[in-house]
Write an enzyme that holds these catalytic residues in place. Structure first.
Site, short mmCIF file in Angstrom:
data_model
loop_
_atom_site.label_atom_id
_atom_site.label_comp_id
_atom_site.label_asym_id
_atom_site.label_seq_id
_atom_site.Cartn_x
_atom_site.Cartn_y
_atom_site.Cartn_z
N HIS A 1 -70.12 -8.38 -23.13
CA HIS A 1 -71.24 -7.76 -22.42
C HIS A 1 -71.49 -6.33 -22.92
O HIS A 1 -71.71 -5.42 -22.11
CB HIS A 1 -70.95 -7.78 -20.93
N HIS B 1 -70.91 -13.93 -13.59
CA HIS B 1 -69.93 -13.41 -14.55
C HIS B 1 -68.47 -13.63 -14.11
O HIS B 1 -67.64 -12.73 -14.20
CB HIS B 1 -70.19 -11.93 -14.82
N GLU C 1 -76.01 -11.29 -25.05
CA GLU C 1 -74.80 -11.99 -24.58
C GLU C 1 -74.87 -13.45 -25.03
O GLU C 1 -75.60 -14.24 -24.44
CB GLU C 1 -74.73 -11.93 -23.06
#
Ligand code: GAL
Length: 352
Positions: A172, A103, A304
């Site tokens: 997210h 991420h 996502e």
């Protein structure tokens, strides 16, 4: 309509605002810290429900991981050994998930203060990511636009850099259509319009594309999230539940890819994107205190939308690389209604 209020001050002394986008159907709170969607109110059978996980204070956003509601960038999901090669040059990216980059690295876009602008009823957040931030090449400008369209939250992203670099932005948000803090999402029904998913290895990195047919990964007809989650199936063990990328067939058109229905509140979420993949994550690692109560394992699910995990190292996957000056653009829409099940007409493509 957009209302603005102070939300808090970061440890470094930066002021963070909370913007509430509201119409007669839904209300959404967004922070210019990480582009976080902090709350989303939509009607259910018994009244308004806040259907996203979040925190009451900025300090909790700064302290916890879990990426609740945040924009993820520069590259969402995992990169093997934090390594990638761009035009023959190898980059060692910041490793924040054992040997992997997850991420965006140690301090991804989810931990940044974004500048903001209001344009009619649209909130525009912008973040400038300098060359070699987390060791990604190229100065990059990212923009996230948030707006409401009737009963839908529309998320539009653009980004552009001055050197070839990977760009893979997502949001997210963890949803709980029974209301955040109401328990697990195992009784929600999910229909996921995807025939294939990326199977993972012990490092949660993709190794092959596999058909969902005949496996616990088949949600095409709709079933409870919890129905097969504890089945004795190797991919479920490796993911600690569902934590996999599903391949989508959107072909650059904003198309419906998933519907999720909560029988207790009657809330139906229809999700649309133009991206080639979606990480369906069943909240297997959740364990933190949230707005209403403690958020335990599987008390929220994420959809996502993204390029596939580790696609920087898989030339056979849709490419997340953008050349100098080339514009990344994507749209994801989450639409909410009260229903008695999946709406058949929600399958059609929508354009905002
Ligand atoms: C998800 C990822 C999970 C976990 C989570 C954050 O996007 O798929 O494996 O890392 O973020 O806790």
């Amino acid at each position: 309509m957009i209302e603005t209020r102070k939300f808090g001050v970061t440890k470094n002394g930066a002021e963070v605002l909370c913007f509430t986008l509201k119409n007669e159907k839904i209300a959404v709170e967004i922070l210019n810290y990480g582009g976080v969607i902090r709350a989303l109110y939509t009607p259910g059978k018994q009244g308004l429900c806040d259907v996203v996980l979040g925190y009451d204070t900025l300090a909790e956003y700064e302290e916890n991981d879990g990426y609740l509601g945040a924009v993820i960038g520069r590259v969402a999901n995992r990169i093997r050994d934090g390594k990638m090669t761009v035009d023959g040059k190898e980059y060692q990216l910041a490793q924040n998930d054992r040997t992997r980059t997850l991420h965006g690295g140690k301090e991804g876009f989810d931990r940044k203060i974004w500048s903001y602008a209001l344009e009619d009823d649209t909130l525009i957040l912008r973040y400038f990511s300098p060359h070699m931030e987390e060791n990604f090449p190229g100065n990059l400008m990212a923009e996230a636009r948030y707006s409401l369209n009737d009963n839908a939250l529309v998320l539009e992203y653009t980004a552009c850099a001055d050197a070839k670099t990977p760009i893979n932005l997502t949001n997210h948000s963890y949803f709980n259509l029974g209301g955040e803090g109401s328990g697990t999402v195992l009784n929600h029904r999910l229909r996921l319009l995807s025939d294939r998913y990326t199977a993972i290895d012990g490092d949660m990195l993709p190794v092959s594309l596999e058909p969902v047919e005949g496996t616990p990964f088949d949600f095409r007809q709709g079933k409870r999230i919890g129905e097969d989650i504890d089945a004795d199936f190797p991919q479920l063990r490796l993911g600690h539940g569902y934590d996999h990328n599903y391949c989508l067939d959107s072909q650059d058109k904003v198309s419906l890819f998933a519907s999720v229905y909560c029988p207790e509140t009657g809330i139906l979420l229809d999700a649309y994107t133009d991206l080639p993949g979606v990480q369906f994550y069943s909240g297997n690692f959740l364990d933190q205190n949230g707005k209403r109560s403690h958020y335990g394992k599987r008390s929220g699910f994420c959809l996502e939308t993204q390029f596939y995990p580790d696609s920087v190292n898989h030339p056979e996957f849709p490419s997340p690389f953008f050349n100098d000056g080339e514009v990344y653009e994507s749209t994801t829409i989450y639409r909410f209604s009260v229903s008695s099940g999946f709406a058949e007409d929600s399958r059609k493509e929508i354009k905002d």
